[in-house]
Design a protein around this motif. Structure first.
Motif, PDB file in Angstrom:
ATOM      1  N   ARG A 204       8.955   6.837  -6.077  1.00 53.41           N
ATOM      2  CA  ARG A 204       7.899   5.896  -6.483  1.00 53.41           C
ATOM      3  C   ARG A 204       8.515   4.590  -6.988  1.00 53.41           C
ATOM      4  N   ILE A 205       9.522   4.734  -7.845  1.00 55.14           N
ATOM      5  CA  ILE A 205      10.176   3.544  -8.400  1.00 55.14           C
ATOM      6  C   ILE A 205      10.774   2.719  -7.265  1.00 55.14           C
ATOM      7  N   TYR A 206      11.434   3.405  -6.344  1.00 54.66           N
ATOM      8  CA  TYR A 206      12.055   2.750  -5.200  1.00 54.66           C
ATOM      9  C   TYR A 206      11.014   1.936  -4.427  1.00 54.66           C
ATOM     10  N   GLU A 207       9.872   2.577  -4.181  1.00 50.78           N
ATOM     11  CA  GLU A 207       8.834   1.875  -3.429  1.00 50.78           C
ATOM     12  C   GLU A 207       8.338   0.634  -4.162  1.00 50.78           C
ATOM     13  N   GLU A 208       8.146   0.773  -5.469  1.00 53.58           N
ATOM     14  CA  GLU A 208       7.643  -0.369  -6.232  1.00 53.58           C
ATOM     15  C   GLU A 208       8.681  -1.489  -6.275  1.00 53.58           C
ATOM     16  N   VAL A 209       9.947  -1.091  -6.440  1.00 51.71           N
ATOM     17  CA  VAL A 209      11.009  -2.077  -6.611  1.00 51.71           C
ATOM     18  C   VAL A 209      11.218  -2.902  -5.341  1.00 51.71           C
ATOM     19  N   LYS A 210      11.023  -2.264  -4.192  1.00 52.31           N
ATOM     20  CA  LYS A 210      11.159  -3.009  -2.943  1.00 52.31           C
ATOM     21  C   LYS A 210      10.204  -4.181  -2.893  1.00 52.31           C
ATOM     22  N   GLY A 211       9.077  -4.045  -3.581  1.00 45.84           N
ATOM     23  CA  GLY A 211       8.147  -5.164  -3.686  1.00 45.84           C
ATOM     24  C   GLY A 211       7.494  -5.561  -2.382  1.00 45.84           C
ATOM     25  N   ARG A 212       7.382  -4.640  -1.465  1.00 48.32           N
ATOM     26  CA  ARG A 212       6.684  -4.963  -0.213  1.00 48.32           C
ATOM     27  C   ARG A 212       5.207  -5.171  -0.486  1.00 48.32           C
ATOM     28  N   PRO A 213       4.538  -5.955   0.356  1.00 49.47           N
ATOM     29  CA  PRO A 213       3.092  -6.139   0.153  1.00 49.47           C
ATOM     30  C   PRO A 213       2.354  -4.823   0.361  1.00 49.47           C
ATOM     31  N   ARG A 214       1.210  -4.764  -0.248  1.00 48.20           N
ATOM     32  CA  ARG A 214       0.410  -3.544  -0.183  1.00 48.20           C
ATOM     33  C   ARG A 214      -0.218  -3.393   1.202  1.00 48.20           C
ATOM     34  N   TYR A 215      -0.433  -4.525   1.860  1.00 43.44           N
ATOM     35  CA  TYR A 215      -1.052  -4.508   3.185  1.00 43.44           C
ATOM     36  C   TYR A 215      -0.676  -5.805   3.897  1.00 43.44           C
ATOM     37  N   ILE A 216      -0.828  -5.817   5.203  1.00 45.74           N
ATOM     38  CA  ILE A 216      -0.612  -7.048   5.960  1.00 45.74           C
ATOM     39  C   ILE A 216      -1.879  -7.330   6.763  1.00 45.74           C
ATOM     40  N   ILE A 217      -2.438  -8.505   6.577  1.00 45.06           N
ATOM     41  CA  ILE A 217      -3.637  -8.870   7.322  1.00 45.06           C
ATOM     42  C   ILE A 217      -3.220  -9.581   8.589  1.00 45.06           C
ATOM     43  N   SER A 218      -3.700  -9.086   9.733  1.00 49.35           N
ATOM     44  CA  SER A 218      -3.298  -9.726  10.985  1.00 49.35           C
ATOM     45  C   SER A 218      -4.334 -10.737  11.459  1.00 49.35           C
ATOM     46  N   ARG A 219      -5.611 -10.482  11.167  1.00 47.31           N
ATOM     47  CA  ARG A 219      -6.663 -11.398  11.613  1.00 47.31           C
ATOM     48  C   ARG A 219      -7.777 -11.451  10.591  1.00 47.31           C
TER      49      ARG A 219
END
Ligand code: UDP
Ligand code: MG
Length: 317
Positions: free
Chosen positions: A287-302
């Motif tokens: 969980r910590i690893y995932e949060e630390v990566k700081g990737r966006p929660r979602y990507i909007i394509s359109r």
């Protein structure tokens, strides 16, 4: 003039979009509520986004966005909150299992000054036995972990702009929307509703996706499992002290414990405990690893044309 946004996460719901939009628009026009409908297609594989586009072209009240892939319901809820511009926001399923008739009541309570209106399920609707047992157990554990009664709670709720901004401002990516509104506090009132039957399509949850959802949410809200590891350790220390004394006494009195059975059993049990504890700790590290990566929660394509501003990518949070 107060303005209501309705956020509708949609995943493979092509059969539901037009109907849901029609029902909601009809109701809101009749109730004379200023509104917008925000459909967030969660990387659907069917024609959901085309349906949303079509609806948006016919009705300027309707906005929509499409994810670049399936990011899960939590992500689509948060994307919807991000896009919403209303003074109050309602989140509801787009399969109309959350009855729209409750909306006027929620809206009225909001006008009376309540900042969170929680939709509370009167019954859980029709579900398989396994699903029911599992959901029951999950909510009991969750309620214990976060010390709030979650059993009847749902994702159907109205949030004031203030609350929406608080939720959008949270830095974490692993969220549990249903419980976060409890956590956030604010002036809250409950509204009861009866879960409806799904009209078209089928539930998107498999047993395993629910299981994963349960574990992720439970651990995103509580560190109790980590403390359980400590308790497990304490119990086994107490147990081993007792055993140690007994073994020593036997040894000194000349009747040492016989054979390897005891040794093997002890190693197996302790080994099991250690592995289990490592697993729990490992889960939190993941969980910590995932949060630390700081990737966006979602990507909007359109997004549909009537959505303003640069919204591509959830990093705008
Ligand atoms: N949903 C979503 N992303 C997903 C799964 C579901 O946005 O990965 C949406 C779905 O379109 C629906 C809502 O979440 O509007 C509830 O899903 P569903 O009806 O399948 O669940 P159930 O009502 O059986 O709990
Ligand atoms: Mg449903």
């Amino acid at each position: 003039m107060a303005f209501l946004s309705i956020v509708l996460p949609s995943y493979n719901e092509e059969q539901n979009i037009a109907h849901t939009a029609r029902v909601l628009s009809g109701l809101l026009v009749q109730e004379q509520i200023e509104y917008e409908l925000i459909f967030v297609s969660d990387g659907s594989r069917d024609g959901t986004y085309q349906e949303i586009l079509k609806a948006a072209q016919q009705d300027p009240h309707i906005k929509g966005a499409e994810f670049s892939r399936n990011f899960g319901k939590e992500a689509s809820i948060f994307a919807g909150l991000q896009l919403a511009t209303g003074n109050a926001v309602i989140v509801m399923d787009c399969d109309l299992q959350h009855p729209p008739q409750v909306i006027p009541q929620m809206w009225k309570l909001w006008n009376e000054g309540y900042e969170v209106v929680e939709g509370i399920k009167l019954s859980r609707g029709r579900e398989g036995l396994l699903h029911k047992c599992f959901a029951g157990a999950f909510y009991r554990i969750m309620s214990g972990l976060i010390k709030m009664d979650m059993n009847a709670s749902s994702d159907y709720k109205l949030l004031d702009r203030k609350v929406v901004d608080v939720l959008l401002g949270l830095p974490e990516k692993n969220t549990f929307f249903r419980a976060l509104t409890f956590w956030a506090g604010f002036k809250t009132v409950n509204v009861e509703y009866e879960v409806q039957e799904r009209m078209y399509g089928e539930s998107k949850w498999s047993f395993f996706s629910l299981m994963r959802y349960a574990i992720t949410n439970a651990t995103s809200f509580s560190t109790l499992p980590l403390q359980l590891v400590t308790v497990l350790g304490l119990v086994s220390i107490l147990f081993s002290m007792g055993l140690a004394v007994q073994t020593l006494v036997k040894y000194l009195t000349g009747t040492a414990v016989e054979g390897f059975t005891t040794v093997i059993l002890l190693i197996l049990i302790i080994g099991g405990f250690i592995m289990l504890s490592l697993g729990v700790i490992g889960h939190y590290i993941a969980r910590i690893y995932e949060e630390v990566k700081g990737r966006p929660r979602y990507i909007i394509s359109r997004v549909t044309d009537n959505v303003q501003g640069n919204v591509t990518g959830g990093w705008k949070r």
